[in-house]
Design a protein around this motif. Structure first.
Motif, PDB file in Angstrom:
ATOM      1  N   PRO A   1       5.631  14.166 -17.852  1.00 48.33           N
ATOM      2  CA  PRO A   1       4.733  15.034 -18.601  1.00 48.33           C
ATOM      3  C   PRO A   1       4.047  16.101 -17.763  1.00 48.33           C
ATOM      4  O   PRO A   1       3.232  16.846 -18.276  1.00 48.33           O
ATOM      5  CB  PRO A   1       3.700  14.044 -19.158  1.00 48.33           C
ATOM      6  N   ARG A   2       4.347  16.165 -16.485  1.00 51.71           N
ATOM      7  CA  ARG A   2       3.710  17.162 -15.621  1.00 51.71           C
ATOM      8  C   ARG A   2       4.704  17.700 -14.603  1.00 51.71           C
ATOM      9  O   ARG A   2       5.839  17.229 -14.532  1.00 51.71           O
ATOM     10  CB  ARG A   2       2.482  16.595 -14.935  1.00 51.71           C
TER      11      ARG A   2
ATOM     12  N   ALA B   1      14.526  20.059 -14.095  1.00 48.35           N
ATOM     13  CA  ALA B   1      14.862  20.884 -15.259  1.00 48.35           C
ATOM     14  C   ALA B   1      13.601  21.013 -16.096  1.00 48.35           C
ATOM     15  O   ALA B   1      13.125  20.022 -16.661  1.00 48.35           O
ATOM     16  CB  ALA B   1      15.996  20.258 -16.062  1.00 48.35           C
ATOM     17  N   ASP B   2      13.017  22.215 -16.125  1.00 45.41           N
ATOM     18  CA  ASP B   2      11.802  22.440 -16.905  1.00 45.41           C
ATOM     19  C   ASP B   2      12.081  22.264 -18.388  1.00 45.41           C
ATOM     20  O   ASP B   2      13.143  22.652 -18.880  1.00 45.41           O
ATOM     21  CB  ASP B   2      11.245  23.831 -16.627  1.00 45.41           C
ATOM     22  N   GLN B   3      11.120  21.673 -19.092  1.00 42.62           N
ATOM     23  CA  GLN B   3      11.222  21.396 -20.517  1.00 42.62           C
ATOM     24  C   GLN B   3      10.057  22.075 -21.233  1.00 42.62           C
ATOM     25  O   GLN B   3       9.056  22.422 -20.607  1.00 42.62           O
ATOM     26  CB  GLN B   3      11.170  19.878 -20.763  1.00 42.62           C
TER      27      GLN B   3
ATOM     28  N   GLN C   1       8.984  18.082 -17.500  1.00 42.84           N
ATOM     29  CA  GLN C   1      10.170  18.259 -16.664  1.00 42.84           C
ATOM     30  C   GLN C   1      11.067  17.045 -16.783  1.00 42.84           C
ATOM     31  O   GLN C   1      10.586  15.923 -16.950  1.00 42.84           O
ATOM     32  CB  GLN C   1       9.792  18.399 -15.178  1.00 42.84           C
ATOM     33  N   LYS C   2      12.371  17.285 -16.689  1.00 47.21           N
ATOM     34  CA  LYS C   2      13.317  16.213 -16.402  1.00 47.21           C
ATOM     35  C   LYS C   2      13.510  16.251 -14.895  1.00 47.21           C
ATOM     36  O   LYS C   2      13.668  17.322 -14.302  1.00 47.21           O
ATOM     37  CB  LYS C   2      14.646  16.421 -17.123  1.00 47.21           C
TER      38      LYS C   2
END
Length: 99
Positions: free
Chosen positions: A49-50, A82-84, A89-90
């Motif tokens: 979540p960050r 990988a930004d979400q 982030q993943k």
């Protein structure tokens, strides 16, 4: 070759198991709730979540739902991101050691 640009053919060298399990990420004394998406003998993919950075070291804890089974505790390193949407982030985490 840097770890950021690791040849993805190596990913096929390890069997990946889809997990979708709650995990705790410990970074700089903070505990962050996240989701482990998949797991192999050498690493895991986590939805966090960050924001983290490649090279960050994270302690990962996956508690067992079953009293007869121990949970997993590992020291890991972020090797890809990988930004979400929404700032999540993943993360690709390489397992450095198991506890």
């Amino acid at each position: 070759m840097s770890s950021v640009h690791t040849d993805y053919s190596e990913k096929r060298d390890f069997i990946r198991m889809r997990v979708d399990a709650d995990v705790s990420l410990i970074h700089a004394g903070q505990v962050i709730a996240a989701i482990c998406l998949d797991l192999s003998s050498s690493g895991m993919q986590v939805q966090a979540p960050r924001q983290f950075k490649v090279g960050d070291r994270l302690e990962v804890r996956i508690d067992s739902e079953y009293p007869a089974l121990e949970g997993l505790e590992a020291s890991t390193e972020v090797v890809w991101i990988a930004d979400q949407p929404g700032g999540e982030q993943k993360l690709g985490l390489r397992i450095l050691s198991m506890k």
